[in-house]
Design a protein around this motif. Structure first.
Motif, mmCIF file in Angstrom:
data_model
loop_
_atom_site.group_PDB
_atom_site.id
_atom_site.type_symbol
_atom_site.label_atom_id
_atom_site.label_comp_id
_atom_site.label_asym_id
_atom_site.label_seq_id
_atom_site.Cartn_x
_atom_site.Cartn_y
_atom_site.Cartn_z
ATOM 1 N N ASP A 24 6.530 10.346 6.502
ATOM 2 C CA ASP A 24 5.124 9.966 6.601
ATOM 3 C C ASP A 24 4.970 8.546 7.120
ATOM 4 O O ASP A 24 4.094 8.258 7.939
ATOM 5 N N ARG A 25 5.808 7.655 6.614
ATOM 6 C CA ARG A 25 5.702 6.258 7.029
ATOM 7 C C ARG A 25 6.026 6.097 8.505
ATOM 8 O O ARG A 25 5.368 5.323 9.214
ATOM 9 N N ASN B 230 3.111 7.724 10.442
ATOM 10 C CA ASN B 230 1.920 6.916 10.241
ATOM 11 C C ASN B 230 1.965 5.647 11.083
ATOM 12 O O ASN B 230 0.924 5.093 11.444
ATOM 13 N N THR C 11 -2.094 8.718 0.316
ATOM 14 C CA THR C 11 -1.186 7.600 0.132
ATOM 15 C C THR C 11 -0.957 7.293 -1.343
ATOM 16 O O THR C 11 0.176 7.111 -1.797
ATOM 17 N N THR D 281 2.560 16.937 5.215
ATOM 18 C CA THR D 281 2.193 15.555 4.905
ATOM 19 C C THR D 281 2.477 14.653 6.105
ATOM 20 O O THR D 281 1.731 13.705 6.370
ATOM 21 N N GLY E 72 -6.935 9.829 3.790
ATOM 22 C CA GLY E 72 -5.613 9.247 3.941
ATOM 23 C C GLY E 72 -5.226 8.363 2.766
ATOM 24 O O GLY E 72 -4.073 8.357 2.329
ATOM 25 N N LEU E 73 -6.179 7.613 2.247
ATOM 26 C CA LEU E 73 -5.893 6.771 1.084
ATOM 27 C C LEU E 73 -5.582 7.619 -0.142
ATOM 28 O O LEU E 73 -4.719 7.264 -0.960
ATOM 29 N N LEU F 155 7.845 10.924 2.014
ATOM 30 C CA LEU F 155 7.442 9.520 2.077
ATOM 31 C C LEU F 155 8.063 8.815 3.284
ATOM 32 O O LEU F 155 7.394 8.046 3.981
ATOM 33 N N THR G 194 2.856 4.381 -4.370
ATOM 34 C CA THR G 194 2.974 5.680 -5.028
ATOM 35 C C THR G 194 4.294 5.827 -5.776
ATOM 36 O O THR G 194 4.381 6.584 -6.749
ATOM 37 N N PHE H 51 -0.434 12.319 7.931
ATOM 38 C CA PHE H 51 -0.327 10.888 8.176
ATOM 39 C C PHE H 51 -0.336 10.570 9.674
ATOM 40 O O PHE H 51 -0.843 9.521 10.082
ATOM 41 N N GLN I 60 0.820 -1.212 0.000
ATOM 42 C CA GLN I 60 0.000 0.000 0.000
ATOM 43 C C GLN I 60 0.850 1.257 0.000
ATOM 44 O O GLN I 60 0.677 2.136 -0.841
ATOM 45 N N TYR I 61 1.794 1.339 0.937
ATOM 46 C CA TYR I 61 2.492 2.601 1.146
ATOM 47 C C TYR I 61 3.679 2.803 0.213
ATOM 48 O O TYR I 61 4.208 3.907 0.116
#
Length: 424
Positions: free
Chosen positions: A281-282, A285, A247, A333, A243-244, A278, A43, A337, A39-40
């Motif tokens: 964010d991860r 998140n 993402t 961002t 959020g999706l 990214l 992108t 997240f 999922q993450y």
């Protein structure tokens, strides 16, 4: 809600059982980490795929939607199987499907093949996700928020350490090689970890010194008849949608904002804005899930939802207006997240509190299908942006849904749950 009577066990046995449940939690986190890139990390592949084949972004993003739909809407079935047969076979199956999916992605030359691969990956990720969250709720009935949060954190931040390696493989060898290498690695680790997973026995559950649970365990059929479930479902859809969108669309947003490749220096680290965002964010998140899960164990689920969901709404509005600045793009961002990821701990924990432990995996799985419903809105964010010429309408819509969900938590969900808990 009631507090069951304290059960005394020998100290050595109690220590062993505690160690056992933390080991099970750690294994669940590891498995969740291995499905995070599906999922993450997606992108990172969107623009390279579009460049190679010339496909429209909206068409490519349907692959993401298909992944989320197959991941979420099959979880109730997978949860039912886990409740019957335990976590081991479901997670082993999921790991195998995850590996197959990314291998197929690496060879896909048509949208149809890409869609099929994403459906396979979604089935595998759902088997792992639903099983690990459900198993955590069973092992930790006394700390559902924290346990669900830590497990979901593996999914939320599991891709943080691989964002840079995947980016380098894509740049050096192509996105196809990244799909192949990381797909095989993720699948093998999940299958190996699955052999150590197990369901707690009645004696191990009884070893909790203070076990907070609902007055009785409510099965999925009865749960679906309650207004509480559908209010939570609506709130979950509204929160998941924004959020999706972020993402799946973060790379295209960064490109349109003209900040993707601009170097950003923060805390002594310099990276291109998109790569920095990214990675940050991860991490955030992931951190938010056990953090807000722990907070909700202390101050209550609904109040925690109100705070977090409100922050998310404000963060989305700020990102839409200020995100053209590369530093603010990274920071905002991160805030988005951080205020979004907690839904994957708060909703399962609230579901377990409300409907009990016996059917925890199936019930949480049914609620989790809200994420699949929300995913249907992701491709339309590309369509809306193309029609309006900017991302502002998308950000306004997502922010409004988040703020409405925050209000519903206090004004509707809380009194409904209180009335349900008071019933004999």
């Amino acid at each position: 809600m009631t507090i069951e009577a304290e059960t005394h066990v020998p100290a050595s046995s109690h220590a062993a059982q505690l160690t056992g449940r933390w080991l099970q939690l750690a294994l669940g986190v590891l498995c969740m980490t291995m499905i995070a890139n599906l999922q993450y990390g997606w992108t990172l592949f969107v623009n390279p795929i579009a460049t190679k084949f010339g496909w429209e972004l909206a068409a490519i993003q349907w692959a993401f939607t298909i992944f989320v739909l197959s991941e979420t809407w099959l979880i109730p079935i997978e949860g039912y199987l886990e409740d019957r047969f335990g976590p081991r076979p479901l997670v082993a199956f999921g790991g195998t499907m995850v590996a197959i999916a990314w291998v197929v992605n690496s060879y896909a030359t048509s949208l149809t093949t890409l869609y099929i691969a994403q459906a396979i990956g979604g089935i595998g990720a759902g088997a792992v996700y639903g099983t690990c969250v459900g198993n955590a709720l069973k092992w930790f009935p006394d700390r559902r928020g924290l346990a669900a949060g830590l497990t979901a954190a593996g999914f939320g931040m599991g891709s943080a350490l691989t964002i840079i390696p995947i980016s380098k493989v894509i740049a050096g060898e192509g996105y196809e090689a990244a799909f192949l290498y990381f797909g095989l690695l993720q699948g093998v680790v999940i299958v190996l970890a699955s052999f150590l997973l197990k369901t707690p026995s009645k004696e191990q559950i009884a070893a909790r010194t203070t076990l907070v649970s609902s007055k009785r365990s409510i099965g999925p059929t009865e749960m679906l008849k309650t207004p509480v479930f559908w209010i939570m479902y609506l709130m979950f859809v509204m929160m998941a949608a924004g959020g999706l969108m972020a993402t799946a669309q973060l790379a295209p947003i960064a490109k349109d904002f003209k900040v993707a490749d601009i170097p950003v220096s923060l805390a002594g680290i310099t990276l291109p804005a998109l790569t920095f965002a990214l990675s940050l964010d991860r991490i955030l998140n992931g951190v938010t899930r056990p953090f807000f899960g722990w907070v909700s164990d202390k101050i209550g689920r609904e109040l925690t939802m109100f705070i977090a969901f409100g922050i998310e709404g404000v963060g989305l509005l700020a990102l839409g207006h200020l995100g053209h600045d590369p530093i603010l793009f990274v920071l905002l961002t991160g805030l988005v997240f951080f205020a979004w990821g907690e839904i994957y701990s708060l909703f399962p924990a609230t579901c377990g509190d409300t409907f009990g432990s016996k059917f925890a995996t199936t019930n949480a799985g049914l609620l989790y299908t809200a994420k699949g419903t929300a995913a249907l809105l992701v491709p339309f964010s590309s369509v809306l942006t193309k029609a309006t010429g900017s991302w502002h309408a998308v950000f306004y819509t997502a922010a409004a849904m988040n703020i409405l969900a925050a209000v519903l938590a206090i004004a509707v969900l809380k009194p409904l749950r209180q009335r349900m808990a008071a019933q004999p």
